[in-house]
Scaffold this motif. Structure first.
Motif, mmCIF file in Angstrom:
data_model
loop_
_atom_site.group_PDB
_atom_site.id
_atom_site.type_symbol
_atom_site.label_atom_id
_atom_site.label_comp_id
_atom_site.label_asym_id
_atom_site.label_seq_id
_atom_site.Cartn_x
_atom_site.Cartn_y
_atom_site.Cartn_z
ATOM 1 N N HIS A 1 5.361 10.570 2.616
ATOM 2 C CA HIS A 1 6.298 10.472 1.319
ATOM 3 C C HIS A 1 7.394 11.197 1.015
ATOM 4 N N PHE A 2 7.115 12.736 1.249
ATOM 5 C CA PHE A 2 7.868 13.748 0.644
ATOM 6 C C PHE A 2 8.181 15.050 1.809
ATOM 7 N N GLY A 3 7.455 15.218 2.621
ATOM 8 C CA GLY A 3 7.772 16.260 3.374
ATOM 9 C C GLY A 3 7.366 17.798 2.833
ATOM 10 N N ASP A 4 7.640 17.852 1.598
ATOM 11 C CA ASP A 4 7.315 19.167 1.015
ATOM 12 C C ASP A 4 7.272 18.912 -0.578
ATOM 13 N N LEU A 5 6.616 20.315 -1.146
ATOM 14 C CA LEU A 5 6.784 19.905 -2.528
ATOM 15 C C LEU A 5 8.053 20.111 -3.373
ATOM 16 N N ALA B 1 11.825 17.028 -6.696
ATOM 17 C CA ALA B 1 13.214 16.335 -7.059
ATOM 18 C C ALA B 1 13.065 14.876 -6.733
ATOM 19 N N GLU B 2 12.387 14.305 -6.102
ATOM 20 C CA GLU B 2 12.153 12.830 -6.151
ATOM 21 C C GLU B 2 11.673 12.211 -7.414
ATOM 22 N N THR B 3 10.774 13.086 -7.870
ATOM 23 C CA THR B 3 10.069 12.597 -9.288
ATOM 24 C C THR B 3 11.037 12.716 -10.407
ATOM 25 N N GLY B 4 11.820 13.738 -10.271
ATOM 26 C CA GLY B 4 12.885 14.003 -11.515
ATOM 27 C C GLY B 4 14.029 13.171 -11.334
ATOM 28 N N ARG C 1 0.691 -1.283 -0.007
ATOM 29 C CA ARG C 1 0.150 -0.077 0.129
ATOM 30 C C ARG C 1 0.742 1.285 -0.053
ATOM 31 N N VAL C 2 2.167 1.054 0.692
ATOM 32 C CA VAL C 2 2.787 2.212 0.846
ATOM 33 C C VAL C 2 3.416 2.643 -0.564
ATOM 34 N N VAL C 3 3.973 1.426 -1.142
ATOM 35 C CA VAL C 3 4.561 1.459 -2.495
ATOM 36 C C VAL C 3 3.560 1.989 -3.406
ATOM 37 N N ARG C 4 2.234 1.486 -3.491
ATOM 38 C CA ARG C 4 1.185 1.920 -4.509
ATOM 39 C C ARG C 4 1.147 3.586 -3.958
ATOM 40 N N SER C 5 0.839 3.977 -2.942
ATOM 41 C CA SER C 5 0.671 5.189 -2.884
ATOM 42 C C SER C 5 1.727 6.257 -3.225
ATOM 43 N N ARG C 6 3.071 5.767 -2.839
ATOM 44 C CA ARG C 6 4.211 6.480 -3.640
ATOM 45 C C ARG C 6 4.246 6.647 -5.130
ATOM 46 N N GLU C 7 4.178 5.559 -5.573
ATOM 47 C CA GLU C 7 4.155 5.399 -7.139
ATOM 48 C C GLU C 7 2.848 6.274 -7.686
#
Length: 190
Positions: free
Chosen positions: A46-50, A55-58, A5-11
């Motif tokens: 997952h990210f803390g901030d925008l 950055a993580e997506t890039g 579930r964590v993996v799916r939500s992050r993806e």
């Protein structure tokens, strides 16, 4: 093993972010969670901030691309040794230039920029005549002058991406190869 579930939500969050960035749009947290179908607390877990999310997506996208770029073949020299790497990278960046323009601008660019610069520096060390003297260094250890060259090449790429209509990947690769080969005609010392 990670909770599915964590993996799916992050993806899902990263997919939503990528869709916006691909359109050249810097989404808000509300935009992202709405598209991903998750809650705001899930985003912040997952990210803390925008900026981290951008950055993580890039990073995820560029890392997938960088992993696909093969090392040059044995016995190749000069342009034949370095052009395939640059062609693969510039072709990818060109195809997704709105994504990278937006991700770099919105992520504060540091994390994403550092990763691409590290890749360029490692490739210079591991697969070019300029790096021959440094191939025995541990992975990740980069001499200052190689780091400066890699950062300069990245800056050139950044200026290219910043244009509304970047010139072709082939032309950008020619420019990079010309700069790169001008350095290889001079010995680089620490």
């Amino acid at each position: 093993m990670d909770d599915p579930r964590v993996v799916r939500s992050r993806e899902g969050l990263m997919r939503a972010i990528a869709e916006f960035l691909e359109q050249g749009v810097a989404p808000t947290v509300t935009d992202i969670v709405t598209r991903a179908g998750v809650s705001r607390p899930t985003f912040y877990q997952h990210f803390g901030d925008l900026q981290t999310a951008y950055a993580e997506t890039g990073l995820a996208r560029i890392q997938r691309q960088l992993d696909l770029i093969p090392m040059p073949g044995e016995g190749q020299r000069g342009e034949a040794q370095i052009a395939p790497t640059w062609t693969a990278l510039t072709t990818h960046l060109y195809a997704h230039h709105a994504f990278y323009q937006t991700a770099l601008r919105e992520a504060g660019s540091r994390r994403l920029s550092d990763r691409v610069i590290a890749f360029i520096a490692e490739r210079i060390i591991r697969a070019s005549p300029l790096g021959a003297a440094y191939r025995d260094l541990p992975a990740g250890e980069i001499p200052d002058h190689i780091l400066v060259l890699a950062a300069g090449l990245f800056a050139l790429i950044g200026r290219w991406l910043d244009g509304d209509e970047p010139e072709s990947p082939a032309r950008m690769t020619e420019r990079i190869v010309t700069v790169f080969l001008s350095f290889s005609s001079r010995p680089l010392t620490a």
